[in-house]
Design an enzyme around this catalytic site. Structure first.
Site, PDB file in Angstrom:
ATOM      1  N   GLY A  12       0.790  -1.219   0.000  1.00 35.52           N
ATOM      2  CA  GLY A  12       0.000   0.000   0.000  1.00 35.52           C
ATOM      3  C   GLY A  12       0.827   1.275   0.000  1.00 35.52           C
ATOM      4  N   SER A  13       1.995   1.241  -0.642  1.00 42.78           N
ATOM      5  CA  SER A  13       2.780   2.480  -0.670  1.00 42.78           C
ATOM      6  C   SER A  13       2.083   3.533  -1.537  1.00 42.78           C
ATOM      7  CB  SER A  13       4.213   2.230  -1.142  1.00 42.78           C
ATOM      8  OG  SER A  13       4.249   1.884  -2.505  1.00 42.78           O
ATOM      9  N   ASN A  14       1.411   3.105  -2.597  1.00 42.36           N
ATOM     10  CA  ASN A  14       0.633   4.070  -3.392  1.00 42.36           C
ATOM     11  C   ASN A  14      -0.563   4.576  -2.598  1.00 42.36           C
ATOM     12  OD1 ASN A  14       1.522   4.500  -6.316  1.00 42.36           O
ATOM     13  ND2 ASN A  14       1.811   2.296  -6.045  1.00 42.36           N
ATOM     14  N   LEU A  85      -5.128  -7.260  -6.580  1.00 46.90           N
ATOM     15  CA  LEU A  85      -4.787  -8.342  -7.512  1.00 46.90           C
ATOM     16  C   LEU A  85      -5.975  -9.162  -8.002  1.00 46.90           C
ATOM     17  CD1 LEU A  85      -1.396  -9.555  -5.997  1.00 46.90           C
ATOM     18  CD2 LEU A  85      -1.812  -7.987  -7.895  1.00 46.90           C
ATOM     19  N   LEU A  87      -9.445  -9.763 -10.119  1.00 49.07           N
ATOM     20  CA  LEU A  87     -10.196  -9.193 -11.240  1.00 49.07           C
ATOM     21  C   LEU A  87     -11.498  -8.591 -10.709  1.00 49.07           C
ATOM     22  CD1 LEU A  87     -10.248  -8.967 -14.363  1.00 49.07           C
ATOM     23  CD2 LEU A  87     -11.580 -11.075 -14.379  1.00 49.07           C
ATOM     24  N   ILE A  88     -11.840  -7.414 -11.192  1.00 49.64           N
ATOM     25  CA  ILE A  88     -13.045  -6.739 -10.702  1.00 49.64           C
ATOM     26  C   ILE A  88     -14.273  -7.336 -11.389  1.00 49.64           C
ATOM     27  CG2 ILE A  88     -14.213  -4.496 -10.516  1.00 49.64           C
ATOM     28  CD1 ILE A  88     -11.644  -4.746  -8.838  1.00 49.64           C
ATOM     29  N   ASN A 102      -7.146   2.175 -12.322  1.00 50.41           N
ATOM     30  CA  ASN A 102      -6.113   1.249 -11.865  1.00 50.41           C
ATOM     31  C   ASN A 102      -4.753   1.815 -12.245  1.00 50.41           C
ATOM     32  OD1 ASN A 102      -4.950  -1.244 -10.922  1.00 50.41           O
ATOM     33  ND2 ASN A 102      -4.748  -1.900 -13.060  1.00 50.41           N
ATOM     34  N   HIS A 104      -0.831   0.522 -13.279  1.00 51.80           N
ATOM     35  CA  HIS A 104      -0.083  -0.660 -13.710  1.00 51.80           C
ATOM     36  C   HIS A 104       1.381  -0.268 -13.887  1.00 51.80           C
ATOM     37  CE1 HIS A 104       0.334  -4.658 -15.365  1.00 51.80           C
ATOM     38  NE2 HIS A 104       1.162  -4.128 -16.251  1.00 51.80           N
ATOM     39  N   GLU A 174       5.022   6.215  -9.963  1.00 53.13           N
ATOM     40  CA  GLU A 174       3.668   5.986  -9.459  1.00 53.13           C
ATOM     41  C   GLU A 174       3.365   6.923  -8.295  1.00 53.13           C
ATOM     42  OE1 GLU A 174       3.028   1.329 -10.642  1.00 53.13           O
ATOM     43  OE2 GLU A 174       3.386   1.773  -8.556  1.00 53.13           O
TER      44      GLU A 174
HETATM   45  C1  GRF Z   1       2.334  -0.983  -7.900  1.00 56.82           C
HETATM   46  O1  GRF Z   1       3.516  -1.172  -8.604  1.00 56.82           O
HETATM   47  C2  GRF Z   1       1.171  -0.924  -8.853  1.00 56.82           C
HETATM   48  O2  GRF Z   1       1.499  -0.471 -10.114  1.00 56.82           O
HETATM   49  C3  GRF Z   1       0.766  -2.359  -8.959  1.00 56.82           C
HETATM   50  O3  GRF Z   1       0.983  -2.892  -7.681  1.00 56.82           O
HETATM   51  C4  GRF Z   1       2.002  -2.159  -7.017  1.00 56.82           C
HETATM   52  C5  GRF Z   1       1.447  -1.754  -5.692  1.00 56.82           C
HETATM   53  O4  GRF Z   1       2.437  -1.319  -4.832  1.00 56.82           O
HETATM   54  N1  GRF Z   1      -0.556  -2.457  -9.511  1.00 56.82           N
HETATM   55  P1  GRF Z   1       2.048  -0.698  -3.440  1.00 56.82           P
HETATM   56  O5  GRF Z   1       1.234  -1.749  -2.680  1.00 56.82           O
HETATM   57  O6  GRF Z   1       1.261   0.531  -3.692  1.00 56.82           O
HETATM   58  O7  GRF Z   1       3.352  -0.425  -2.760  1.00 56.82           O
END
Ligand code: GRF
Length: 188
Positions: A12-14, A85, A87-88, A102, A104, A174
């Site tokens: 969940g770093s994003n 991860l 599929l929706i 999303n 990617h 990201e």
């Molecule tokens: C990211 O690289 C995103 O592109 C992919 O999963 C990763 C999630 O990383 N879909 P985090 O959990 O946000 O660190």
């Protein structure tokens, strides 16, 4: 007020960047974090930011539509998939058509689809000898990684870069772009 839900399966770093970015925003709030893994790092992170969390199991997600009730109760009007991860399912895509994005970790349409996630992507990019990689933010439809692209950012790959180095460069992109791109969508 826009109320966002972030769906995440991992660290969940994003999600963290997005929560921090909208922390003092008068119009946009991260109101819910949803995970399919009860031990995902994203959950304690959300907790530490006082964002409510919801853990779902496979049958709740695919066999019932109970998540829709939850999203409705929480008045969620936009969904962000950040490392989610599963599929929706169609019912959710239909309910949130044009309101679900999303991220990617590659330049789609290259390196997308089932099984293309995390280090699998970066190892494939390295193995192909590509000179650049990057990230894609896209709308979500019923296929993995096939919705229309909203935004891409690129980074160079040097010959000596390992797959891990590529992963770091892409993750930086990201973290930099995801929240501002969502903000732009919402405020347009
Ligand atoms: C990211 O690289 C995103 O592109 C992919 O999963 C990763 C999630 O990383 N879909 P985090 O959990 O946000 O660190």
């Amino acid at each position: 007020m826009h109320r966002l839900a972030i769906f995440a399966s991992g660290t969940g770093s994003n999600a963290k960047k997005i929560i921090e970015y909208f922390k003092d925003n008068a119009h946009i709030e991260v109101a819910l974090v949803v995970s399919n893994k009860k031990d995902a790092g994203v959950l304690p992170m959300a907790q530490s930011h006082d964002v409510p969390q919801l853990v779902i199991n496979r049958s709740q997600f695919y066999d019932t539509q109970s998540i829709l009730d939850e999203l409705k109760t929480q008045q969620i009007d936009f969904i962000i998939l950040a490392g989610f991860l599963w599929l929706i399912p169609n019912y959710l895509v239909n309910a949130y058509g044009g309101r679900m994005v999303n991220i990617h970790p590659a330049l789609l349409p290259k390196y997308g689809g089932k099984g293309m996630y995390g280090m699998h992507v970066h190892r494939a990019v390295k193995a192909a000898g590509d000179k650049e990689s990057g990230m894609t933010i896209h709308w979500v439809n019923q296929q993995y990684d096939e919705g229309a692209t909203i935004f891409q950012a690129r980074c160079e790959i040097n010959e000596q870069d390992t797959a891990e180095d590529i992963a770091k460069k892409v993750l930086q992109l990201e973290h930099k772009h995801f929240a501002p791109v969502v903000e732009k969508i919402l405020l347009n």
